[in-house]
Design an enzyme around this catalytic site. Structure first.
Site, mmCIF file in Angstrom:
data_model
loop_
_atom_site.group_PDB
_atom_site.id
_atom_site.type_symbol
_atom_site.label_atom_id
_atom_site.label_comp_id
_atom_site.label_asym_id
_atom_site.label_seq_id
_atom_site.Cartn_x
_atom_site.Cartn_y
_atom_site.Cartn_z
ATOM 1 N N LYS A 34 0.845 -1.201 0.000
ATOM 2 C CA LYS A 34 0.000 0.000 0.000
ATOM 3 C C LYS A 34 0.882 1.254 0.000
ATOM 4 O O LYS A 34 2.096 1.153 0.233
ATOM 5 C CB LYS A 34 -0.929 -0.026 1.208
ATOM 6 C CG LYS A 34 -0.198 -0.026 2.547
ATOM 7 C CD LYS A 34 -1.116 -0.428 3.701
ATOM 8 C CE LYS A 34 -0.346 -0.423 5.002
ATOM 9 N NZ LYS A 34 -1.126 -0.996 6.107
ATOM 10 N N ARG A 122 -10.511 -0.259 15.548
ATOM 11 C CA ARG A 122 -10.595 0.532 14.319
ATOM 12 C C ARG A 122 -11.603 -0.196 13.439
ATOM 13 O O ARG A 122 -12.703 -0.438 13.878
ATOM 14 C CB ARG A 122 -9.185 0.617 13.698
ATOM 15 C CG ARG A 122 -8.934 1.830 12.882
ATOM 16 C CD ARG A 122 -7.477 1.918 12.452
ATOM 17 N NE ARG A 122 -7.031 0.770 11.657
ATOM 18 C CZ ARG A 122 -5.838 0.672 11.072
ATOM 19 N NH1 ARG A 122 -4.955 1.626 11.210
ATOM 20 N NH2 ARG A 122 -5.515 -0.379 10.365
ATOM 21 N N TYR A 235 16.486 29.927 7.765
ATOM 22 C CA TYR A 235 15.371 30.676 8.339
ATOM 23 C C TYR A 235 15.439 30.705 9.860
ATOM 24 O O TYR A 235 15.739 29.683 10.493
ATOM 25 C CB TYR A 235 14.041 30.034 7.942
ATOM 26 C CG TYR A 235 13.647 30.261 6.507
ATOM 27 C CD1 TYR A 235 13.341 31.523 6.022
ATOM 28 C CD2 TYR A 235 13.555 29.178 5.632
ATOM 29 C CE1 TYR A 235 12.963 31.712 4.688
ATOM 30 C CE2 TYR A 235 13.178 29.352 4.309
ATOM 31 C CZ TYR A 235 12.887 30.618 3.846
ATOM 32 O OH TYR A 235 12.513 30.797 2.548
ATOM 33 N N MET A 282 12.269 24.328 2.293
ATOM 34 C CA MET A 282 11.511 23.516 1.333
ATOM 35 C C MET A 282 12.452 22.810 0.349
ATOM 36 O O MET A 282 12.226 21.667 -0.024
ATOM 37 C CB MET A 282 10.522 24.397 0.573
ATOM 38 C CG MET A 282 9.528 23.611 -0.240
ATOM 39 S SD MET A 282 8.421 24.663 -1.194
ATOM 40 C CE MET A 282 7.512 25.496 0.087
HETATM 41 C C1 PLP Z 1 -0.346 -1.930 6.771
HETATM 42 C C2 PLP Z 1 -0.920 -3.193 7.273
HETATM 43 C C3 PLP Z 1 -0.098 -4.309 7.489
HETATM 44 C C4 PLP Z 1 1.416 -4.272 7.355
HETATM 45 O O1 PLP Z 1 1.995 -3.731 8.516
HETATM 46 P P1 PLP Z 1 3.595 -3.667 8.694
HETATM 47 O O2 PLP Z 1 3.772 -3.204 10.077
HETATM 48 O O3 PLP Z 1 4.083 -2.663 7.681
HETATM 49 O O4 PLP Z 1 4.112 -5.013 8.427
HETATM 50 C C5 PLP Z 1 -0.710 -5.495 7.852
HETATM 51 N N1 PLP Z 1 -2.052 -5.576 8.011
HETATM 52 C C6 PLP Z 1 -2.861 -4.510 7.825
HETATM 53 C C7 PLP Z 1 -4.329 -4.650 8.037
HETATM 54 C C8 PLP Z 1 -2.326 -3.286 7.476
HETATM 55 O O5 PLP Z 1 -3.139 -2.237 7.305
#
Ligand code: PLP
Length: 340
Positions: A34, A122, A235, A282
């Protein structure tokens, strides 16, 4: 000319996959890609992970899954986040994506994983309904696998108890931290993200878990100057030289993802650790040098001994957030994929 260079080492990624597979000892490894593969480039890392033995890809949203489907026609792609609109669900069905279901409404004709909330608080169902035919997997997500193994074990026990009569379904609970440290979390598959990229889920040195960073980020000094006592850089005059001080100006800033709260961290200049001083702008920041160096001297921002975990501690965040924030669009860094 690009102002910095990001290198993605797929060889390192494959070695991390194999390390995780050895640790998992028979459970499958699902590669979490992701957020564009945690900023590494989802398409490239997905291919390398699959080639090294991962058996599915996981993403957060249906559009992310559709983008991967264009490249990977037959692999399993699991969408971990909540299902989107009806239109997106229809696209997911047509593309053969698998969906995590967290609210009980199970769309027809899509393979789904029921997500149980065992303590993350969640997404997830409080209780598991009798799974209909669409259900191929049962999952939960751990809140404290990296920080509080006792609570993680409680979650695992709840998941185990709730799913025990459905052992014919694929059960999965582990993220990277759990996969590495909690054998009882491994079930049929582990969903590993951060560890694939050679980053420590514990924000310690990844070498402790046999992992190698996949991403490195390099640039070079754009200017070198001597500050006389009382002169400052950047800055707000946050750094004022007490004695004559050589500083190097690095042409990367928070617009590239080198965060403003990284003042005080160390990068490597000509291979030696050097401190970031003054306010990060930046498009540039300053490093304190111990001598005059030529413009063009190599600067390593990440990789080759500069750990995302060390930067994260300075910025009071986690390595995940740092790498996701690196901006490798064509107008910023040049991204190169190698296989070393
Ligand atoms: C992002 C995610 C993972 C992976 O987590 P890591 O700590 O990066 O290994 C696993 N399960 C779910 C549901 C996630 O959202």
């Amino acid at each position: 000319m690009h102002r910095s260079e990001i290198t993605i080492d797929l060889g390192a990624l494959r070695r991390n996959v194999r390390t995780l597979l050895r640790t998992l000892d028979g459970s499958r490894l699902w590669a979490v890609v992701k957020a564009d593969g945690y900023g590494h480039g989802a398409i490239d890392v997905a291919g390398a992970a699959l080639g090294a033995g991962a058996t599915a890809l996981c993403v957060a949203t249906i559009p992310e899954g559709l983008a991967l489907r264009n490249e990977y026609r037959t692999e399993r792609i699991v969408v971990l986040g909540p299902a989107g609109s009806n239109r997106e669900v229809a696209q997911a069905r047509a593309a053969g994506l698998e969906l995590a279901i967290a609210d009980g409404e199970i769309p027809e004709g899509v393979r789904v994983h029921l997500k149980l909330d065992t303590g993350m608080g969640r997404y997830g169902l409080a209780e598991l309904p009798p799974p209909p035919a669409e259900v191929v997997g049962l999952m939960t997500h751990l809140a404290t696998a990296d920080s509080d193994p006792a609570f993680a074990r409680e979650q695992i026990e709840r998941f185990q108890a709730a799913t025990d009569e459905f052992r014919h379904l694929t059960r999965h609970a582990a993220n990277s931290a759990a996969a590495l440290r909690l054998p009882e979390s491994r079930f049929d598959a582990a969903r590993c993200g951060v560890a694939l990229y050679g980053l420590s889920p514990f924000n310690t040195d990844p070498v402790e878990d046999g992992l190698e960073p996949v991403l490195s980020w390099q640039t070079s000094l754009a200017q070198v100057k001597r500050l006389e006592p009382g002169q400052s850089t950047g800055y707000g005059r946050r750094f004022v030289a007490e004695s004559a001080t050589w500083i190097g100006i690095v042409p990367v800033g928070y617009g590239d993802g080198f965060r403003r709260d990284l003042t005080g961290t160390e990068v490597r200049v000509a291979g030696e650790p050097r401190r970031v001083v003054g306010t990060v702008s930046m498009d540039s920041f300053a490093v304190e040098l111990d001598r005059e160096l030529p413009v063009g001297t190599p600067v390593v921002l990440l990789g080759h001994g500069v750990l995302a975990e060390a930067h994260a501690r300075v910025a009071d965040t986690i390595n995940y957030e740092l790498v996701c924030g690196i901006e490798s669009g064509p107008l910023r860094a040049r991204r190169t994929v190698i296989d070393a």
